[in-house]
Design a protein around this motif. Structure first.
Motif, PDB file in Angstrom:
ATOM      1  N   VAL A  92       4.125  -4.995   1.542  1.00 28.30           N
ATOM      2  CA  VAL A  92       3.728  -5.861   2.385  1.00 28.30           C
ATOM      3  C   VAL A  92       4.154  -7.292   2.163  1.00 28.30           C
ATOM      4  CG1 VAL A  92       1.703  -6.645   3.638  1.00 28.30           C
ATOM      5  CG2 VAL A  92       1.820  -4.448   3.339  1.00 28.30           C
ATOM      6  N   GLU A 114     -12.705 -11.341   5.379  1.00 26.49           N
ATOM      7  CA  GLU A 114     -12.628 -11.504   6.838  1.00 26.49           C
ATOM      8  C   GLU A 114     -13.896 -10.911   7.419  1.00 26.49           C
ATOM      9  OE1 GLU A 114      -8.758  -9.959   8.090  1.00 26.49           O
ATOM     10  OE2 GLU A 114      -9.186 -10.032   9.997  1.00 26.49           O
ATOM     11  N   GLU A 136     -10.030 -15.703   7.227  1.00 23.14           N
ATOM     12  CA  GLU A 136     -10.151 -16.168   8.552  1.00 23.14           C
ATOM     13  C   GLU A 136     -11.601 -16.704   9.035  1.00 23.14           C
ATOM     14  OE1 GLU A 136      -7.994 -14.362  11.604  1.00 23.14           O
ATOM     15  OE2 GLU A 136      -6.564 -13.239  10.142  1.00 23.14           O
ATOM     16  N   TYR A 154       0.911  -1.132  -0.068  1.00 22.84           N
ATOM     17  CA  TYR A 154       0.015   0.118  -0.017  1.00 22.84           C
ATOM     18  C   TYR A 154       0.668   1.244   0.018  1.00 22.84           C
ATOM     19  CZ  TYR A 154      -3.156  -3.735   1.756  1.00 22.84           C
ATOM     20  OH  TYR A 154      -3.597  -5.126   1.800  1.00 22.84           O
ATOM     21  N   GLN A 206      -5.242 -17.672  11.389  1.00 25.37           N
ATOM     22  CA  GLN A 206      -4.059 -17.352  12.496  1.00 25.37           C
ATOM     23  C   GLN A 206      -3.771 -18.290  13.181  1.00 25.37           C
ATOM     24  OE1 GLN A 206      -4.139 -13.940  14.896  1.00 25.37           O
ATOM     25  NE2 GLN A 206      -5.119 -12.775  13.244  1.00 25.37           N
ATOM     26  N   GLY A 252       0.540 -10.510   6.738  1.00 23.99           N
ATOM     27  CA  GLY A 252       0.246 -10.181   4.931  1.00 23.99           C
ATOM     28  C   GLY A 252      -0.674 -11.125   4.359  1.00 23.99           C
ATOM     29  N   LYS A 253      -1.409 -11.911   5.177  1.00 28.63           N
ATOM     30  CA  LYS A 253      -2.314 -12.900   4.612  1.00 28.63           C
ATOM     31  C   LYS A 253      -3.488 -12.289   3.947  1.00 28.63           C
ATOM     32  CE  LYS A 253      -3.253 -14.585   8.677  1.00 28.63           C
ATOM     33  NZ  LYS A 253      -2.377 -13.705   9.738  1.00 28.63           N
ATOM     34  N   THR A 254      -4.243 -11.218   4.707  1.00 34.90           N
ATOM     35  CA  THR A 254      -5.275 -10.472   4.039  1.00 34.90           C
ATOM     36  C   THR A 254      -4.822  -9.774   2.850  1.00 34.90           C
ATOM     37  OG1 THR A 254      -6.616 -10.375   5.930  1.00 34.90           O
ATOM     38  CG2 THR A 254      -7.027  -8.734   4.126  1.00 34.90           C
ATOM     39  N   THR A 255      -3.518  -9.346   2.644  1.00 34.98           N
ATOM     40  CA  THR A 255      -3.039  -8.572   1.414  1.00 34.98           C
ATOM     41  C   THR A 255      -3.037  -9.437   0.337  1.00 34.98           C
ATOM     42  OG1 THR A 255      -1.926  -7.310   2.898  1.00 34.98           O
ATOM     43  CG2 THR A 255      -1.014  -7.090   0.637  1.00 34.98           C
TER      44      THR A 255
HETATM   45  P1  ATP Z   1      -4.756 -10.257  10.130  1.00 36.66           P
HETATM   46  O1  ATP Z   1      -4.637 -11.650  10.676  1.00 36.66           O
HETATM   47  O2  ATP Z   1      -4.832  -9.033  11.231  1.00 36.66           O
HETATM   48  O3  ATP Z   1      -5.903  -9.989   9.173  1.00 36.66           O
HETATM   49  P2  ATP Z   1      -3.034 -10.245   8.069  1.00 36.66           P
HETATM   50  O4  ATP Z   1      -1.865 -11.371   8.064  1.00 36.66           O
HETATM   51  O5  ATP Z   1      -4.262 -10.374   7.285  1.00 36.66           O
HETATM   52  O6  ATP Z   1      -3.180  -9.794   9.637  1.00 36.66           O
HETATM   53  P3  ATP Z   1      -2.718  -7.796   6.558  1.00 36.66           P
HETATM   54  O7  ATP Z   1      -4.048  -7.466   6.915  1.00 36.66           O
HETATM   55  O8  ATP Z   1      -2.384  -8.372   5.241  1.00 36.66           O
HETATM   56  O9  ATP Z   1      -2.248  -8.896   7.707  1.00 36.66           O
HETATM   57  O10 ATP Z   1      -1.777  -6.763   6.765  1.00 36.66           O
HETATM   58  C1  ATP Z   1      -0.441  -6.594   6.731  1.00 36.66           C
HETATM   59  C2  ATP Z   1       0.169  -5.298   6.857  1.00 36.66           C
HETATM   60  O11 ATP Z   1      -0.280  -4.372   5.967  1.00 36.66           O
HETATM   61  C3  ATP Z   1      -0.110  -4.507   8.136  1.00 36.66           C
HETATM   62  O12 ATP Z   1       1.124  -3.986   8.688  1.00 36.66           O
HETATM   63  C4  ATP Z   1      -0.943  -3.731   7.939  1.00 36.66           C
HETATM   64  O13 ATP Z   1      -0.934  -2.606   9.011  1.00 36.66           O
HETATM   65  C5  ATP Z   1      -0.811  -3.206   6.334  1.00 36.66           C
HETATM   66  N1  ATP Z   1      -2.071  -3.277   5.623  1.00 36.66           N
HETATM   67  C6  ATP Z   1      -3.396  -3.683   5.708  1.00 36.66           C
HETATM   68  N2  ATP Z   1      -4.139  -3.062   4.904  1.00 36.66           N
HETATM   69  C7  ATP Z   1      -3.674  -1.751   4.760  1.00 36.66           C
HETATM   70  C8  ATP Z   1      -4.213  -0.671   4.024  1.00 36.66           C
HETATM   71  N3  ATP Z   1      -5.382  -0.896   3.385  1.00 36.66           N
HETATM   72  N4  ATP Z   1      -3.560   0.267   4.060  1.00 36.66           N
HETATM   73  C9  ATP Z   1      -2.308   0.347   4.354  1.00 36.66           C
HETATM   74  N5  ATP Z   1      -1.665  -0.624   5.120  1.00 36.66           N
HETATM   75  C10 ATP Z   1      -2.375  -1.888   5.305  1.00 36.66           C
END
Ligand code: ATP
Length: 239
Positions: A17, A84, A163, A12, A196, A40-43
């Motif tokens: 990420v 999610e 999730e 982003y 998770q 970074g899973k959601t990303t």
């Molecule tokens: P969770 O289990 O909390 O959902 P995750 O493994 O899915 O975590 P992500 O949500 O992909 O992780 O986030 C990875 C990184 O990207 C984090 O540091 C988060 O702050 C950042 N991030 C996520 N979405 C955005 C966004 N829309 N804009 C900027 N940074 C973001």
């Protein structure tokens, strides 16, 4: 291979990420993506579902690399995300929510749409009982079932679940996994399950990948060959 994600870098603004993530999903496979909060899973799911373009690397479906993927293109290609937080439209009824997911086959207008709706009701009978109720009145678990049901209305080839256990009681999580297992056995539906905690997902999935700080740090070698406890711990906590 249904899905082949290769060397994906994404993020982003000015920040990356994901730093070169690769993973694959074969026909009918259930693949787990595990990792701690913020890994970074959601990303990664945003990239695979076409919401976020990779800065580098490719996402291929059925052996063809996609240029300029968009969410609608991915849904048309059979990849559907259950985001999610069991997001449903609270001000619409259960049936209206399900109709929102009907991408090509419309219940009431198209026999294939009616068939899909019946399949969803067969999988989650509670949604049939509550079809005329507002989605906001459902419990968290029922909303998750509705979110999955809505995704199934697009007749996916690959279901991405971000999730699905989040915030739900263990008994409800068990029920949802049991239905996912039915989908896998009866329809041969391929799935990516983001979780998770490792226990439930590792038991369910054919193979798992562990993501840490935007990189795949461990993966199980083959179906039925789970990661050891030690390698999971090292992958989650480093070291
Ligand atoms: P969770 O289990 O909390 O959902 P995750 O493994 O899915 O975590 P992500 O949500 O992909 O992780 O986030 C990875 C990184 O990207 C984090 O540091 C988060 O702050 C950042 N991030 C996520 N979405 C955005 C966004 N829309 N804009 C900027 N940074 C973001």
């Amino acid at each position: 291979m249904i899905l082949d994600v290769n060397g994906v870098r994404a993020g982003y603004g000015g920040t990356d990420v994901l730093h070169g993530v690769s993973f694959r999903v074969g026909e009918g496979e259930a693949v787990g993506i595990l990792g701690a909060n913020g890994a970074g899973k959601t990303t990664l799911m945003r990239v695979v579902s076409g919401q976020l373009s990779p800065r580098e690397g490719t996402v291929s479906l059925g052996g063809r690399a996609l240029r300029r993927a968009s969410p609608s293109r991915m849904v048309r290609s059979g990849v559907v995300l259950v985001a999610e937080g069991h997001e449903v439209v609270g001000t619409l009824t259960v049936l209206e929510n399900l109709r929102l997911g009907a991408f090509r086959f419309w219940p009431g207008k198209d026999p294939a749409g009616d068939e899909l709706l019946e399949e969803v009701f067969d999988l989650f009978p509670i949604l049939a009982d509550r079809r005329h109720q507002l989605a906001s009145l459902l419990s968290g678990g029922q909303q998750q079932m509705l979110a999955i049901g809505r995704a199934l209305m697009a007749r996916p080839q690959l279901l991405l679940l971000d999730e699905p256990s989040l915030g739900l009681a263990p008994i409800v999580v068990e029920e949802i996994y049991e239905r996912l297992d039915r989908l896998r056995r009866e329809k041969g539906l391929a799935m990516v399950l983001v979780e998770q905690s490792s226990g439930r997902a590792t038991d369910f999935c054919d193979r798992v990948y562990v993501v840490r700080l935007g990189e795949v740090v461990a993966e199980s070698a083959a179906a039925g060959a789970p990661l050891s406890e030690e390698s999971l711990k090292a992958a989650y906590f480093g070291g």
